[in-house]
Design an enzyme around this catalytic site. Structure first.
Site, PDB file in Angstrom:
ATOM      1  N   GLY A  45       0.830  -1.204   0.000  1.00  0.00           N
ATOM      2  CA  GLY A  45       0.000   0.000   0.000  1.00  0.00           C
ATOM      3  C   GLY A  45       0.860   1.246   0.000  1.00  0.00           C
ATOM      4  N   GLN A  50       3.037  10.007   1.091  1.00  0.00           N
ATOM      5  CA  GLN A  50       4.351   9.357   0.963  1.00  0.00           C
ATOM      6  C   GLN A  50       5.051   9.704  -0.344  1.00  0.00           C
ATOM      7  OE1 GLN A  50       2.624   5.301   2.063  1.00  0.00           O
ATOM      8  NE2 GLN A  50       4.683   5.175   2.916  1.00  0.00           N
ATOM      9  N   CYS A  98       6.564  -0.098   6.949  1.00  0.00           N
ATOM     10  CA  CYS A  98       6.108   1.032   6.158  1.00  0.00           C
ATOM     11  C   CYS A  98       7.211   1.434   5.184  1.00  0.00           C
ATOM     12  CB  CYS A  98       5.787   2.197   7.095  1.00  0.00           C
ATOM     13  SG  CYS A  98       5.247   3.679   6.226  1.00  0.00           S
ATOM     14  N   LEU A  99       6.823   1.731   3.951  1.00  0.00           N
ATOM     15  CA  LEU A  99       7.808   2.101   2.937  1.00  0.00           C
ATOM     16  C   LEU A  99       8.561   3.384   3.310  1.00  0.00           C
ATOM     17  CD1 LEU A  99       5.725   1.292  -0.258  1.00  0.00           C
ATOM     18  CD2 LEU A  99       7.660  -0.023   0.661  1.00  0.00           C
ATOM     19  N   HIS A 140      -3.612   1.000   8.033  1.00  0.00           N
ATOM     20  CA  HIS A 140      -2.260   1.566   7.968  1.00  0.00           C
ATOM     21  C   HIS A 140      -2.226   2.754   6.995  1.00  0.00           C
ATOM     22  CE1 HIS A 140       2.270   1.285   7.864  1.00  0.00           C
ATOM     23  NE2 HIS A 140       2.030   1.967   6.753  1.00  0.00           N
ATOM     24  N   GLU A 141      -2.817   2.564   5.817  1.00  0.00           N
ATOM     25  CA  GLU A 141      -2.802   3.633   4.813  1.00  0.00           C
ATOM     26  C   GLU A 141      -3.683   4.805   5.244  1.00  0.00           C
ATOM     27  OE1 GLU A 141      -0.497   3.461   2.773  1.00  0.00           O
ATOM     28  OE2 GLU A 141      -0.086   1.343   3.128  1.00  0.00           O
ATOM     29  N   HIS A 144      -1.889   7.144   7.435  1.00  0.00           N
ATOM     30  CA  HIS A 144      -1.011   8.090   6.719  1.00  0.00           C
ATOM     31  C   HIS A 144      -1.755   9.382   6.396  1.00  0.00           C
ATOM     32  CE1 HIS A 144       2.829   6.159   6.113  1.00  0.00           C
ATOM     33  NE2 HIS A 144       2.278   5.051   5.654  1.00  0.00           N
TER      34      HIS A 144
HETATM   35 CO    CO Z   1       3.156   3.202   5.532  1.00  0.00          CO
END
Ligand code: CO
Length: 187
Positions: A45, A50, A98-99, A140-141, A144
């Site tokens: 995701g 981000q 997380c990226l 999670h997304e 953000h």
């Molecule tokens: Co993340």
């Protein structure tokens, strides 16, 4: 086009993102770029903040979890202006990463079931219930878009132990295979 993913410590990750409408400029291209960016990583995701856009837009593809849970193969979604309207069930643990926070994974407790309202890429409204891994990815997304990161859920002791690693990430001192932008990197 693959976009750089901003790292932990970037102020945009802490902002509450803005709602958009169907007239948002170049939305189709942005969604396509976000999928390109996601597929250049091992993630499932990606939220618009981000990639330096403070708007309420998320792309998800849960296929990498297909062996862990049935039904996730091809679970691909564009989520716009989401509202989680209900969270249900006893909090359960899920190991999150997380990226924007490469190299760190932690167990996080969240409610297992959510009911969510959102618009898809055609601005069709949906009202759906999710459980299991899909629910965890969406939560999670969604976080953000609220300026929240998974590390925020960790207890104080864990946070202290992570501090050095997080500081290193802000400076770009981390091994990562995708394109990133680090807020405190000295060139
Ligand atoms: Co993340």
């Amino acid at each position: 086009m693959i976009l750089p993913i901003v790292a932990y410590g970037s102020p945009i990750l802490r902002k509450v993102a803005e709602e958009i409408d169907a007239n948002f400029p170049n939305l189709k291209a942005l969604i396509s770029d976000m999928f390109d960016t996601l597929y250049a990583t091992d993630g499932v995701g990606l939220a618009a903040p981000q990639v330096s856009k403070s708007i309420r837009l998320v792309v998800i593809d849960a296929t990498p979890f297909e062996d862990e849970e049935k039904g996730l193969k091809g679970f691909k979604k564009v989520i716009i202006n989401p509202k989680i309207i209900e969270r249900k069930g006893e909090p359960t643990v899920f190991n999150e990463g997380c990226l924007s926070v490469p190299g760190i994974r932690e167990d996080v407790f969240k409610h297992p079931v959510i009911r969510i309202e959102y618009y898809d890429e055609k601005f069709v409204k949906h009202d759906e219930v999710y459980k299991g891994i899909a629910s965890r990815i969406i939560q999670h997304e969604y976080d953000h878009l609220e300026g929240v990161l998974f590390t925020d859920y960790c207890p104080p002791l864990k946070k202290r132990l992570m501090k050095r690693k997080l500081t290193d990430i802000t400076k770009g001192i981390v091994n990562v295979k995708y394109k990133m932008k680090f807020p405190k990197k000295i060139n």
